[in-house]
Scaffold this motif. Sequence first.
Motif, mmCIF file in Angstrom:
data_model
loop_
_atom_site.group_PDB
_atom_site.id
_atom_site.type_symbol
_atom_site.label_atom_id
_atom_site.label_comp_id
_atom_site.label_asym_id
_atom_site.label_seq_id
_atom_site.Cartn_x
_atom_site.Cartn_y
_atom_site.Cartn_z
ATOM 1 N N SER A 40 0.892 -1.185 -0.215
ATOM 2 C CA SER A 40 0.220 0.293 0.241
ATOM 3 C C SER A 40 1.022 1.533 -0.190
ATOM 4 O O SER A 40 0.522 2.269 0.218
ATOM 5 N N LYS A 41 2.316 0.667 0.089
ATOM 6 C CA LYS A 41 3.471 1.967 0.110
ATOM 7 C C LYS A 41 4.022 2.417 -0.984
ATOM 8 O O LYS A 41 4.180 1.218 -2.079
ATOM 9 N N ILE A 42 4.416 3.967 -1.124
ATOM 10 C CA ILE A 42 5.731 3.986 -1.983
ATOM 11 C C ILE A 42 6.742 4.104 -1.678
ATOM 12 O O ILE A 42 6.926 4.999 -0.780
ATOM 13 N N PHE A 43 7.803 3.431 -1.504
ATOM 14 C CA PHE A 43 8.887 3.496 -1.044
ATOM 15 C C PHE A 43 10.080 4.523 -1.632
ATOM 16 O O PHE A 43 10.412 3.950 -2.785
ATOM 17 N N PHE A 44 11.221 5.181 -0.827
ATOM 18 C CA PHE A 44 11.793 6.105 -1.173
ATOM 19 C C PHE A 44 12.993 5.800 -0.611
ATOM 20 O O PHE A 44 13.179 5.863 0.592
ATOM 21 N N PHE A 45 14.222 5.512 -0.998
ATOM 22 C CA PHE A 45 15.894 5.702 -0.036
ATOM 23 C C PHE A 45 15.867 6.666 0.111
ATOM 24 O O PHE A 45 15.594 8.394 -0.256
ATOM 25 N N VAL A 46 16.670 7.105 1.382
ATOM 26 C CA VAL A 46 17.694 8.603 2.023
ATOM 27 C C VAL A 46 18.828 9.074 1.091
ATOM 28 O O VAL A 46 18.778 9.643 1.472
ATOM 29 N N SER A 47 18.838 7.665 0.728
ATOM 30 C CA SER A 47 20.304 7.462 0.337
ATOM 31 C C SER A 47 20.691 7.059 -1.338
ATOM 32 O O SER A 47 19.839 5.676 -1.126
ATOM 33 N N LYS A 48 21.338 7.433 -1.821
ATOM 34 C CA LYS A 48 21.368 7.399 -3.583
ATOM 35 C C LYS A 48 22.171 5.807 -3.765
ATOM 36 O O LYS A 48 21.628 5.001 -3.979
ATOM 37 N N GLU A 49 23.357 5.854 -2.866
ATOM 38 C CA GLU A 49 23.966 4.607 -2.207
ATOM 39 C C GLU A 49 23.160 3.330 -2.270
ATOM 40 O O GLU A 49 23.443 2.391 -3.441
ATOM 41 N N LYS A 50 22.147 3.573 -1.217
ATOM 42 C CA LYS A 50 21.775 2.156 -0.902
ATOM 43 C C LYS A 50 20.577 2.309 -2.183
ATOM 44 O O LYS A 50 19.907 0.725 -2.171
ATOM 45 N N ALA A 51 20.093 2.804 -3.311
ATOM 46 C CA ALA A 51 18.737 2.464 -4.426
ATOM 47 C C ALA A 51 20.386 2.510 -5.524
ATOM 48 O O ALA A 51 19.927 1.246 -6.281
ATOM 49 N N GLU A 103 14.115 4.624 4.585
ATOM 50 C CA GLU A 103 14.017 5.025 4.029
ATOM 51 C C GLU A 103 12.291 5.747 4.640
ATOM 52 O O GLU A 103 12.106 5.557 5.292
ATOM 53 N N LEU A 104 11.639 6.039 3.273
ATOM 54 C CA LEU A 104 10.337 6.867 3.393
ATOM 55 C C LEU A 104 9.073 6.525 2.601
ATOM 56 O O LEU A 104 10.185 6.079 1.443
ATOM 57 N N SER A 105 8.206 6.447 3.158
ATOM 58 C CA SER A 105 7.022 5.603 2.344
ATOM 59 C C SER A 105 5.882 7.113 2.141
ATOM 60 O O SER A 105 5.439 7.733 3.381
ATOM 61 N N ILE A 106 5.307 6.860 1.139
ATOM 62 C CA ILE A 106 4.339 7.581 1.374
ATOM 63 C C ILE A 106 3.137 6.751 0.951
ATOM 64 O O ILE A 106 3.269 6.276 -0.332
#
Length: 193
Positions: free
Chosen positions: A95-106, A175-178
Motif C-alpha cells: 500500500s506504500k511507495i518507498f524512497f531511499f534516503v541514500s542514493k548509495e542504497k538505491a 526509507e521514507l514511504s508515501i
Amino acid sequence: MDVSTFTRHFPRLYHLTFASNLPSIREHGLLSAQALADLYSFSSEETAAVLKQRRRCIQQLHGITLRDQHAAQESKMKSCLVGITVPEWITLLNSKIFFFVSKEKAEVLARSYAAYDNLLLDVDTAALLSTHGEHASLCRINSGSFLYNPRPRGRASFIPLHAYSYKNKRDTPAELSIDKTIPNVLQMSSIAL
C-alpha cells in the motif's frame, strides 16, 4: 521531525523502478502496488498473487512490471513480525511507495537487478513533501528486507514524519514511504536509466 529539518538533512530521495514502467508513471504518476491493482482492476487471483503473498519473481501484469520480494522470506517474517500476520505485512508494504534516503542504497538495489533496465527517480524532497508530507512515514529499517539478522517490526515501524525523532546520524531512517499516489512525481524528479 518537521519537513524543513528532514529536507535539510535529506534534500533528495530515490525511488527505483523498472524502465518499462515509465509510460504508466507519465500517465498516472507513481503508484503503490495496491493503487496499480485498483487502477487496472486486477482479478481476485492477480490481487492475491501480487498483494497478499510474497512475490517470488518479477511479475508483469497489465503492462506494469512489479519487482519481486525476494528479501521477504516467510520463515524470517514469522519470527520478526509483531502484532501483524505475514499476509497483513505484505498487504501493508504493497500500500506504500518507498524512497531511499541514500542514493548509495538505491544503487545497491539497482545492482541486484542489473539484468533489467532500471529507472532511478532522483526526487526533490521539498517538492515531494510540500504536497505529500501528511502521507509520509519514516522507517528506521528496510521494512521489506528480512535477510541476515532481521529486526522485529510491525505497524508501529512506520513513524509519521512529524513524530520521528532525529538527533544525529544514528537516527537516519532507512526509507521514507508515501501512502498516496504521487501524480506529479516526474515534475519533481530527475531520471537516471
